[in-house]
Design a protein around this motif. Structure first.
Motif, PDB file in Angstrom:
ATOM      1  N   GLU A  33       4.160  43.865   5.957  1.00 64.68           N
ATOM      2  CA  GLU A  33       4.305  42.845   4.922  1.00 64.68           C
ATOM      3  C   GLU A  33       4.975  43.435   3.690  1.00 64.68           C
ATOM      4  N   SER A  34       4.643  44.685   3.374  1.00 63.92           N
ATOM      5  CA  SER A  34       5.234  45.360   2.219  1.00 63.92           C
ATOM      6  C   SER A  34       5.079  46.862   2.385  1.00 63.92           C
ATOM      7  N   ASP A 141      -3.096  41.230  -2.893  1.00 66.35           N
ATOM      8  CA  ASP A 141      -1.686  40.927  -2.674  1.00 66.35           C
ATOM      9  C   ASP A 141      -0.996  42.148  -2.055  1.00 66.35           C
ATOM     10  N   SER A 142      -0.271  41.945  -0.963  1.00 66.74           N
ATOM     11  CA  SER A 142       0.365  43.063  -0.255  1.00 66.74           C
ATOM     12  C   SER A 142       1.364  43.814  -1.121  1.00 66.74           C
ATOM     13  N   ARG A 144       1.624  44.023  -4.456  1.00 67.22           N
ATOM     14  CA  ARG A 144       1.026  44.733  -5.581  1.00 67.22           C
ATOM     15  C   ARG A 144       0.061  45.830  -5.144  1.00 67.22           C
ATOM     16  N   SER A 145      -0.496  45.722  -3.973  1.00 68.74           N
ATOM     17  CA  SER A 145      -1.526  46.660  -3.525  1.00 68.74           C
ATOM     18  C   SER A 145      -0.985  47.831  -2.723  1.00 68.74           C
TER      19      SER A 145
END
Length: 157
Positions: A33-34, A141-142, A144-145
């Motif tokens: 996702e990120s 949140d992907s 930001r985390s």
């Protein structure tokens, strides 16, 4: 799958098609996702770590978050399809040396790290050794985390 590949020290990352990895025993296949960009990624891209040429090409990235889309054999019930997990710097360790037994896996001389020994998270899919996968709560949140998987863990430990 698409992946950002560093073909040699100092080279720009180029988006290339690579095969989707297949999970083996104890591994999870994660659809990313990120993935954050760590300063270690920049060092590896630049070749600052004095890596031999045979280490390249590299798919960098060890601050990744994604969802489990396939389970390898011998996965315990802690992991399920669709679960969000994080992919930290350490991919695996020996688990038997003194640093590992003392919970200092970062000092294991046999450790494998993401983005160097195994492909990292700058790709659509990545493998994670379930022993080092981190469950990520749905409330986080992907984007930001993701940096918490390196900078956050480094500051914490």
């Amino acid at each position: 799958m698409k992946a950002a590949v560093c073909s040699e020290p100092g080279a720009d990352l180029i988006i290339r098609e690579l095969p989707v990895p297949e999970p083996g025993a104890g591994q999870l296949l994660v659809q990313m996702e990120s993935c954050g960009v760590c300063h270690s990624d920049l060092h590896l891209r630049e070749g600052d770590e004095s890596l031999p040429e045979e280490c390249y090409p590299l798919v960098l990235g060890h601050e990744g978050i994604g969802r489990v889309v396939e389970l390898g054999d011998a996965i315990d019930d802690a992991f399920t399809l669709g679960m969000r997990v994080g992919l930290p710097w350490i991919y695996s360790t020996c688990e038997i040396c003194q640093p590992c037994r003392d919970a200092h896996e970062t000092l294991c001389e046999a450790q494998k790290v993401r983005g160097l020994h195994v492909h990292g998270g700058f790709a659509e899919y990545a493998l994670v050794d379930s022993r080092f996968a981190v469950a990520i709560p749905t409330a986080l949140d992907s984007l930001r985390s993701a940096p918490l998987l390196c900078a956050g863990l480094t500051a914490w430990s």
